[in-house]
Design an enzyme around this catalytic site. Structure first.
Site, PDB file in Angstrom:
ATOM      1  N   ASP A   1      -3.873  -6.600  -4.892  1.00  4.75           N
ATOM      2  CA  ASP A   1      -3.313  -5.871  -3.763  1.00  4.75           C
ATOM      3  C   ASP A   1      -3.600  -4.385  -4.005  1.00  4.75           C
ATOM      4  OD1 ASP A   1      -1.443  -5.190  -1.645  1.00  4.75           O
ATOM      5  OD2 ASP A   1      -0.065  -4.646  -3.252  1.00  4.75           O
TER       6      ASP A   1
ATOM      7  N   ASP B   1      -1.674  -1.207  -2.102  1.00  5.55           N
ATOM      8  CA  ASP B   1      -0.508  -0.324  -2.029  1.00  5.55           C
ATOM      9  C   ASP B   1       0.618  -0.797  -2.930  1.00  5.55           C
ATOM     10  OD1 ASP B   1      -1.198   1.656   0.119  1.00  5.55           O
ATOM     11  OD2 ASP B   1      -1.495  -0.191   1.257  1.00  5.55           O
TER      12      ASP B   1
HETATM   13  O1  C5P Z   1      -1.982  -2.945   0.255  1.00  4.19           O
HETATM   14  P1  C5P Z   1      -0.753  -3.676   0.712  1.00  4.19           P
HETATM   15  O2  C5P Z   1      -1.059  -5.060   1.180  1.00  4.19           O
HETATM   16  O3  C5P Z   1       0.344  -3.594  -0.280  1.00  4.19           O
HETATM   17  O4  C5P Z   1      -0.273  -2.815   2.010  1.00  4.19           O
HETATM   18  C1  C5P Z   1       0.818  -3.095   2.783  1.00  4.19           C
HETATM   19  C2  C5P Z   1       1.987  -2.174   2.558  1.00  4.19           C
HETATM   20  O5  C5P Z   1       1.998  -1.087   3.478  1.00  4.19           O
HETATM   21  C3  C5P Z   1       3.257  -2.961   2.830  1.00  4.19           C
HETATM   22  O6  C5P Z   1       3.894  -3.301   1.648  1.00  4.19           O
HETATM   23  C4  C5P Z   1       4.113  -2.074   3.740  1.00  4.19           C
HETATM   24  O7  C5P Z   1       5.362  -1.754   3.170  1.00  4.19           O
HETATM   25  C5  C5P Z   1       3.303  -0.829   3.952  1.00  4.19           C
HETATM   26  N1  C5P Z   1       3.240  -0.453   5.375  1.00  4.19           N
HETATM   27  C6  C5P Z   1       3.499   0.850   5.737  1.00  4.19           C
HETATM   28  N2  C5P Z   1       3.422   1.224   7.070  1.00  4.19           N
HETATM   29  C7  C5P Z   1       3.061   0.340   8.013  1.00  4.19           C
HETATM   30  C8  C5P Z   1       2.761  -0.983   7.649  1.00  4.19           C
HETATM   31  C9  C5P Z   1       2.864  -1.345   6.315  1.00  4.19           C
HETATM   32  O8  C5P Z   1       3.821   1.670   4.875  1.00  4.19           O
HETATM   33  N3  C5P Z   1       2.966   0.722   9.262  1.00  4.19           N
HETATM   34 MG    MG Z   2       1.467  -3.872  -1.951  1.00  2.00          MG
END
Ligand code: C5P
Ligand code: MG
EC number: 3.1.3.91
Length: 289
Positions: A38, A40
Site C-alpha cells: 500500500d 498512504d
Molecule cells: O494508498 P492508500 O490505499 O492507503 O490510500 C487511501 C487512503 O487515503 C485512505 O486510507 C484514506 O484514509 C485516504 N483518503 C483521503 N482522502 C480521500 C480519500 C481517501 O485522505 N478523499
Molecule cells: Mg494506506
C-alpha cells in the site's frame, strides 16, 4: 535471525509461524520474491512530532491550488468518512458503498478546481508528506536484488509517483496501480480515470485481467505491506502463492483495533513510523549466505 523483530513496536500472534514463513521465503530466494505494498500511511508516514502527515489526497486538498470553499468541503468529507473507514465495528459490506461515496465526492470537488498537471511537482514539494524512515534502504535493496515492488494504492497515482520520484527511488522494478487524474488538452484536471480504487476494493476486481501478476507468476513468495484491513486482499490476483507474509502498520485507534489486526496480519507494527522491521526481514532474506 532478524534483530528488528525485538523492537517494542512489534506484535506477533503466532511467532513460530512467522519465523517459519520468513525461513521459507529465504530458502526460496530473492528470485521468487515480490513485494506488494500500500502507499498512504504504509510507505508514507502517519505522523511526525505529534502531527498527522498527509495522504496523497490530503496533499491536493491542502494545496494552494484549492479554493477556501473547496478546502472546507474536502475537510468536511474527511471528518465524516475517515472515522467510518477505520471503524472496527462496521463490516466491509457496510463500509464499501460509503467509501465509493467519499472518493466520488472528493474527486468531483477536486475536478472543479482547475488543477494543472504542471503544478503537481510543486504541490508535492510544498507539502508535509514524508516517507517512512528507512525508505531508501527498502527501495534500494529491492532494486539491487531485482525484486518487483507493486504499489497498490487507493490514493492519487500522479501524486504518489511524484513523491517517489522526488525521493529519487522510482526505480524500474517499481510498478504502481492507483487512481490517476485525467487532464484535458490544456493540462487541466477534468476527472479521475476509472476504475475507482478505494480502501475496500483493493483486489483483482480493479486490476484488469491482472496482467501484472500473470507476468510474475514465478514470484510465489510475497511480502505484503499495508495499514488498513482493506490492504489484506491486495495479493488476491497472484496466481500461485506459496508463502505470504503480511505486515501491518497499526497507526490509529491502536487499542481498539489491535485484536483485529493481530488476527489478520502476521506481524503488526504499532505506532512505528519506520521501515526497520521490513528492512531487517528483507536483509535476512536477501543476504547471501
Ligand atoms: O494508498 P492508500 O490505499 O492507503 O490510500 C487511501 C487512503 O487515503 C485512505 O486510507 C484514506 O484514509 C485516504 N483518503 C483521503 N482522502 C480521500 C480519500 C481517501 O485522505 N478523499
Ligand atoms: Mg494506506
Amino acid at each position: 535471525m532478524v534483530p528488528e523483530l525485538q523492537k517494542t513496536t512489534v506484535r506477533i500472534q503466532q511467532p513460530e509461524r512467522v519465523m517459519g514463513l520468513i525461513r521459507a521465503i529465504k530458502e526460496q530466494g530473492g528470485s521468487k520474491l515480490q513485494v506488494i505494498s500500500d502507499f498512504d500511511m504504509t510507505l508514507s508516514r502517519f505522523g511526525c512530532n505529534g502531527r498527522r502527515c498527509p495522504t496523497s489526497h490530503n496533499i491536493l486538498d491542502n494545496s494552494h491550488v484549492i479554493s477556501e470553499d473547496g478546502k472546507k468541503k474536502l475537510k468536511d468529507l474527511l471528518h465524516h468518512y475517515y472515522p467510518i473507514e477505520i471503524d472496527p465495528n462496521r463490516s466491509l459490506e457496510e463500509k464499501r458503498p460509503l467509501m465509493v461515496e467519499w472518493w466520488t465526492r472528493a474527486h468531483e470537488l477536486l475536478s472543479q478546481q482547475k488543477i494543472q498537471k504542471g503544478d503537481i511537482a510543486q504541490i508535492v514539494r510544498e507539502s508535509d508528506v514524508m516517507l517512512r524512515d528507512g525508505f531508501n534502504e527498502l527501495f534500494d535493496q529491492l532494486h539491487k536484488y531485482n525484486v518487483p515492488m507493486f504499489i497498490f494504492s487507493a490514493g492519487v497515482g500522479d501524486i504518489l509517483e511524484e513523491i517517489i520520484r522526488q525521493a529519487n527511488v522510482f526505480y524500474p522494478n517499481v510498478h504502481v496501480v492507483s487512481n490517476y487524474m485525467d487532464f484535458d488538452d490544456n493540462g487541466v484536471l477534468k476527472c479521475f480515470k476509472s476504475p475507482l480504487i478505494h480502501t475496500y476494493n483493493k483486489n483483482n476486481s480493479v486490476l484488469q485481467g491482472t496482467a501484472y501478476f500473470q507476468q510474475l507468476s514465478t514470484r510465489t513468495s510475497i511480502i505484503l505491506l499495508g495499514d488498513s484491513m482493506g490492504d489484506l486482499t491486495m495479493a488476491d490476483g497472484v496466481p500461485s502463492v506459496e508463502n505470504i507474509l503480511k505486515i501491518g502498520f497499526l497507526n490509529d485507534k491502536v487499542e481498539e483495533r489491535r485484536g483485529k489486526y493481530l488476527d489478520a496480519y502476521d506481524i503488526v507494527l504499532e505506532s512505528d513510523e519506520t521501515l526497520d522491521v521490513v528492512n531487517g526481514i528483507l536483509r535476512f532474506i536477501l543476504m547471501e549466505t
